[in-house]
Design a protein around this motif. Sequence first.
Motif: not given
Lengths: 342, 270
Positions: A20, A24, A284, B110-112, B158, B160, B162, B164-165
Amino acid sequence: MTQKAVPMPVNPAAKTPLRFGFLQRNPGLRAPLGLVVPLLLLAVIISLVNPVFLDARNLFNVFRQISIFLVLGTGMTVVMAARGIDLSVGSNVALSACVSALVLKSGLDAGTAVPLAVLAGIGVGALVGLVNGTFVTVFKVPPLIVTLGTLTAVRGAAYLVMGPNQLRNFPDAFSFIGQGRVFGLPMAGIIAVGVVLFGAYLMNRTRFGAYVLAVGGNRSAAIRAGIRVGRFEMLAYVFSGAMAGLAGIMLASRLDAAQAVLGAMMELHAIAVVVLGGTLLFGGFATLLGTFLGAAFLGVAENGLLLMRVPFYWQQVVIGLTLVVAVAIQLARFRRQGMTTE
Amino acid sequence: MTTEVTQARRAEAPVGASADVHVRFRGVAKRFGGVEALKPIDLDVRRGEVLAIVGDNGAGKSTLIKVLTGVHPADTGTIEIDGQMVKVDHPDVAKAHGIETIYQDLALVPTFDLGTNFFLGRELRKRLFGVIPVLDVERMRREAIAVIQDRVGLAITNPYTPAAVMSGGQRQAVAIGRALYADAKLVIMDEPTAALGVEEQEKVLAIIDRLKAQGVTVIVISHNLEHVFRSCDRIVVMHNGHKLAERDRATSTRAEIVGLIMGSDIRQEA
Ligand SMILES: Nc1ncnc2c1ncn2[C@@H]1O[C@H](COP(=O)(O)OP(=O)(O)OP(=O)(O)O)[C@@H](O)[C@H]1O
Ligand SMILES: [Mg+2]
């Protein structure tokens, strides 16, 4: 934490690096990059209108100006990472500056007075942060209300300790903080960059940062993970307060004067800088590079307005609108990524 | 009417039962303001069993779990873990006793990303230049990937992304992996298969089997009786904050459990 991580053999297969890109892997560096082009564009426009912008002396001044926003912005970044806000920083700048000045003028010899004044300024700032943090974490008053209250109360306290007067002519060692140069670079800027780098270390590479972000990102998850959320929320406000204290010292030193009106509306600057940079309003996620670029953007914009001889009140209009627009852009971008703000 | 049922059951509750009791609730109750979310409950969770907790919405299933995990400490009653009286007044206490929870909302930030969520609250650290303590972000990420791929059986594309997604299955995998990594002796899952695709539901059921094979005690809250009957040894039915019934899967039927959940079988129970 009472729980020790259980060591586990690492699966060799997992060692094969997934490929990556650098950006990223570092969303904190990626997020604010959108600000670079607008910043350069702004600089070009301003220098076309008034070439004085590019003078070394002017750029030096911009940097010195920005340094205060960087210090306040770093504190604000930490508070906002925890889904909080600190409206009291402008008033806190005034109180800290006044207390420092009183120590400087207390008749002690400079060798004692200057370090003591610095400690007192940062200490008073941190104390205000402690009050904010206590109301937020212990009495559960919403941060907006708490710090709106201390915005007024602390300004009043500044007048109480200082009266309507101004104190001037501080020892050289104190003036060095805001006016000195090291290898041709402004001391204030060096301090500010140091603060930002320290903030970046805190937020990205320490448990403190991880917990502050976790509190902001998902409070109940943080609680369930055994994180003492109140403690870290409290520390966020104390840090912000201490940074306001440091900013107060830098400002008093640069002006070689302190009075109770200092720092008015600086909270708005600090918040604008942080949001502009891409730190999430609702916690956050924090980016100190963003805060740096945000401060640069606002500093250059203000300098540009000055150079173009735009009346001062227009600056207020611009800063206020910048804040609102920055929030709108942030929310829109967030929704586009399919994330919700709740 | 339902109160009588509880009292009847409490009277017949085994006292000083066998040593294979992992967790013993006695008279555990919890109220939220005016809501009696949990009326005094007696329950033995046996070591190594997969215990299902079923019941209607608001029956008190999550609350029963939260008093054990220390999220909402009980108002009254006692909890024994491994034969020891334990005052579970903080999540750390439950964790110290090897109890790990996978919550309905999975408790992810969610942001981690994967690694930071995985190690939330027990971050790995190293020393930069031998002095400055820093989070070992790379190692956290590596170990999270390893656990999730090896033990949960989900490939990470992936790391990386977060939370949330992430997809529902990925989130579930992170949460389950986190419990496995903590060397849990008792894993609690609140609605583990809800909001998952069929394929991912199968994976979760397989994980439950795997946990059982390793001797881990599992408590599962579920609305999905098909899953309950496929993976659980015993079934506890909650109704209105009461423990309405306790059944062995082998000697019960789905029809009976459905009836109990609807609250229509109270007479038979008493
Ligand atoms: N933190 C809380 N504050 C106030 N009331 C609560 C709280 N948690 C649960 N309750 C109430 O307690 C009762 C039991 O809730 P609980 O979450 O245990 O139900 P549940 O069986 O898990 O339901 P579901 O299947 O919907 O998850 C409900 O009436 C709920 O509204
Ligand atoms: Mg529930």
